[in-house]
Every structure is written in structure tokens, then in C-alpha cells.
Design an enzyme around this catalytic site. Structure first.
Site, PDB file in Angstrom:
ATOM      1  N   LEU A 185       0.814  -1.215   0.000  1.00 55.12           N
ATOM      2  CA  LEU A 185       0.000   0.000   0.000  1.00 55.12           C
ATOM      3  C   LEU A 185       0.852   1.271   0.000  1.00 55.12           C
ATOM      4  O   LEU A 185       1.860   1.357   0.690  1.00 55.12           O
ATOM      5  CB  LEU A 185      -0.936  -0.003   1.222  1.00 55.12           C
ATOM      6  CG  LEU A 185      -1.856  -1.223   1.317  1.00 55.12           C
ATOM      7  CD1 LEU A 185      -2.788  -1.082   2.512  1.00 55.12           C
ATOM      8  CD2 LEU A 185      -2.661  -1.437   0.048  1.00 55.12           C
ATOM      9  N   HIS A 186       0.402   2.237  -0.780  1.00 55.82           N
ATOM     10  CA  HIS A 186       1.060   3.548  -0.851  1.00 55.82           C
ATOM     11  C   HIS A 186      -0.008   4.620  -0.672  1.00 55.82           C
ATOM     12  O   HIS A 186      -1.200   4.306  -0.452  1.00 55.82           O
ATOM     13  CB  HIS A 186       1.820   3.701  -2.173  1.00 55.82           C
ATOM     14  CG  HIS A 186       1.002   3.331  -3.380  1.00 55.82           C
ATOM     15  ND1 HIS A 186      -0.111   4.039  -3.774  1.00 55.82           N
ATOM     16  CD2 HIS A 186       1.110   2.296  -4.255  1.00 55.82           C
ATOM     17  CE1 HIS A 186      -0.636   3.489  -4.836  1.00 55.82           C
ATOM     18  NE2 HIS A 186       0.073   2.412  -5.149  1.00 55.82           N
ATOM     19  N   HIS A 231      -3.407   4.175  -2.374  1.00 53.66           N
ATOM     20  CA  HIS A 231      -4.388   3.285  -1.723  1.00 53.66           C
ATOM     21  C   HIS A 231      -5.012   3.978  -0.507  1.00 53.66           C
ATOM     22  O   HIS A 231      -6.220   3.837  -0.253  1.00 53.66           O
ATOM     23  CB  HIS A 231      -3.707   2.003  -1.226  1.00 53.66           C
ATOM     24  CG  HIS A 231      -3.150   1.138  -2.304  1.00 53.66           C
ATOM     25  ND1 HIS A 231      -1.800   1.001  -2.542  1.00 53.66           N
ATOM     26  CD2 HIS A 231      -3.771   0.356  -3.222  1.00 53.66           C
ATOM     27  CE1 HIS A 231      -1.613   0.160  -3.541  1.00 53.66           C
ATOM     28  NE2 HIS A 231      -2.777  -0.239  -3.979  1.00 53.66           N
ATOM     29  N   LYS A 252      -6.144   5.625 -11.625  1.00 53.93           N
ATOM     30  CA  LYS A 252      -4.825   5.260 -12.159  1.00 53.93           C
ATOM     31  C   LYS A 252      -4.958   4.048 -13.091  1.00 53.93           C
ATOM     32  O   LYS A 252      -4.375   3.998 -14.162  1.00 53.93           O
ATOM     33  CB  LYS A 252      -3.888   4.985 -10.979  1.00 53.93           C
ATOM     34  CG  LYS A 252      -2.808   3.982 -11.187  1.00 53.93           C
ATOM     35  CD  LYS A 252      -1.614   4.602 -11.830  1.00 53.93           C
ATOM     36  CE  LYS A 252      -0.416   3.695 -11.918  1.00 53.93           C
ATOM     37  NZ  LYS A 252      -0.645   2.285 -11.927  1.00 53.93           N
TER      38      LYS A 252
END
Ligand code: PAF
Length: 283
Positions: free
Chosen positions: A36-37, A40, A152
Site C-alpha cells: 500500500l502507498h 491506496h 490510475k
């Protein structure tokens, strides 16, 4: 703050969802493959604005990887992901194993037409079948009122919308704007594969797409503008360009100047494949 409930079985997930339903709570879902970044986390924030409970799934879905793709090397970092989800305020994290999602004898595939044709499918022919199959299962397992997907993966968002419409899945699909680094690079779990020099090239993808969308909006010829974008990407250091394509924003059919459009691209930096897309303003 205490962390989210973590469950790895469909039975435990369903039991918790039933309890929340009994309490009359609205449930939002964010399906992910982990690593996760900030992108997210922005989806989780949107989910929390929409509903009283937020369920995040973390499942690296083998069905959407071709044998030649990066399934084994795809980043897996559950402890980090759980910490980020605790900070973000997610209520439940569903972390099934492959045998839970695809038990021995599993033999069903969901195949969506319409927006899945072309673009990614020309290069990853079984990708959207894998996505549609796992998303359908997740929606049936968690029965969310709504689910948040990032723009995205724009074609994926259109395919999931089509899937829910066609199968009468009662889940509202919410598209979330792409989160970018300060240089415009779209956040992606695959950015972790890139070194500093490659990151500098990767950041040109969005710049070139924005310039091309502006040229199209100003009247440039579609084929000429997308060919120029391909040349610009190769000149900037991308090894290979799978596509740069202007499409109608909802159906992903041929782009028309009088309709909202989307410019989508996929290009390779070394062994890493990046995708991005931008809006083409209508005339
Ligand atoms: O976008 C992703 O991370 C995946 O394609 C999804 C939607 C979680 C399905 O595996």
C-alpha cells in the site's frame, strides 16, 4: 487507536459483515493487492467518507498475472500494510490465501466485454478476466454498498463498472483521482522496482500525456498526436511503448471531440511496465 480486525477466511469476513448489517451500518470496500502507498490510502479515506465501515482486501490475485509476469516478485509487505491501514482508520482487512479464494477444483472465469477490449487486453489478454473474477468474488463475499477504485487503473475502473451493471451487482463504484508524487508520477506499487535514474524517466510519462491531451483538445490529429507521444516517450528513455491511445472516457470506444475523452498509455522502463492516463477536455 486499536487496529483493524484482520480475517483471512470468507466465513469470518461474512460473520463480521452480517453483524454490521444487523446494526444497519453502510459498508465500503477497497480491493487491493497490498504494497500500500498513498494512492491506496486515499481510496480508504474516500471509503470512510462514504460509509460507516471500511473493508480493505489484500490479495495478490494470481488469476490476473500471466505466467511471464511478476507474480512472484510482486511486493508483499503485510505488516507495513496493516500499520498504514490502522493509521488510516480502516475497520477490517481481509487477507485470504490463494486456497481460500481459489480452492481445488475452482473452474469459473468472469469475462467482461465492452471496455475491456484493446489497450491492456492487447498486451495482457487474460488480465481483465482475472480482475473481474476476483472482484466478483470479493463483492459477493463482502457485500459492500460501495467500492472505491483508483482512476490510475482507468480501464480497470471502466471494466468493473461494466461488470456491476451487467451482472446487477448492487455495488456503487466510486472512481478516485490518481495520487501523484510532486513531479506528477502516478503512485504505483511497481514504482518500488525503479531506481533513482529510472524514476526521473518515469516522471516524464505524465508530462508527455498532459502535453498530448492539451494538443488533442486544441485540435491536433489523433493518430499524429499519439505517434508524437510515443516518440517523445522513447526519446525520454522508455525502452518500449505498448500504447498511447485516445478513447471516449466511459465506453473506451473511439475518441470523439464532442465527448469527454481519456488519453491512456503503457510503457516499459527496463523490466517495469508503467501505466498512466489523463483527461482530454471535450471541445
Ligand atoms: O487494482 C488492483 O490492485 C487489482 O487489480 C484488484 C482490483 C485489487 C483486483 O485484484
Amino acid at each position: 487507536m486499536s487496529g483493524p480486525i484482520v480475517v483471512d477466511s470468507v466465513a469470518a469476513l461474512s460473520a463480521q459483515i452480517r453483524d454490521w448489517r444487523r446494526e444497519g451500518l453502510k459498508i465500503a470496500m477497497v480491493p487491493t493487492m497490498g504494497a500500500l502507498h498513498d494512492g491506496h490510502i486515499s481510496l480508504v479515506r474516500i471509503a470512510l467518507e462514504q460509509a460507516e465501515r471500511c473493508v480493505v482486501s489484500i490479495f495478490v490475485n494470481p488469476a490476473q498475472f500471466a505466467p511471464t509476469e511478476d507474480l512472484d516478485k510482486y511486493p508483499r509487505q503485510l505488516a507495513h500494510d496493516l500499520e498504514r491501514l490502522r493509521e488510516a482508520g480502516a475497520h477490517l482487512v481481509f487477507t485470504p490465501g490463494v486456497a481460500e479464494m481459489y480452492p481445488a477444483g475452482f473452474a469459473t472465469r468472469i469475462s467482461v466485454g465492452g471496455p475491456s477490449s484493446g489497450l491492456e487486453t492487447d498486451f495482457r489478454p487474460t488480465f481483465f478476466d482475472g480482475v473481474a473474477t476476483v472482484v466478483t468474488k470479493l463483492f459477493l463475499q463482502a457485500a459492500p454498498d460501495c467500492a472505491v477504485f483508483g482512476e490510475k487503473d482507468y480501464q480497470q475502473l471502466c471494466v468493473v463498472r461494466q461488470l456491476c451493471r451487467d451482472l446487477d451487482l448492487p455495488v456503487e463504484i466510486i472512481g478516485a483521482p490518481t495520487v501523484r508524487d510532486p513531479h506528477g508520477l502516478a503512485m504505483s506499487s511497481r514504482n518500488a522496482y525503479l531506481g533513482e535514474a529510472e524514476l526521473n524517466v518515469a516522471r516524464k510519462l505524465n508530462v508527455i500525456l498532459r502535453q498530448t491531451a492539451a494538443a488533442l483538445a486544441a485540435g491536433a490529429d489523433d493518430a499524429g498526436a499519439t505517434d508524437n507521444a510515443t516518440e517523445a516517450l522513447l526519446g525520454a528513455g522508455f525502452r518500449k511503448v505498448d500504447y498511447v491511445a485516445a478513447r471516449e472516457a466511459v465506453t473506451l470506444g473511439p475518441w470523439r471531440r464532442d465527448r469527454e475523452g481519456r488519453l491512456l498509455a503503457a510503457a516499459w522502463l527496463g523490466t517495469t511496465r508503467l501505466i498512466d492516463n489523463v483527461e482530454i477536455p471535450s471541445a
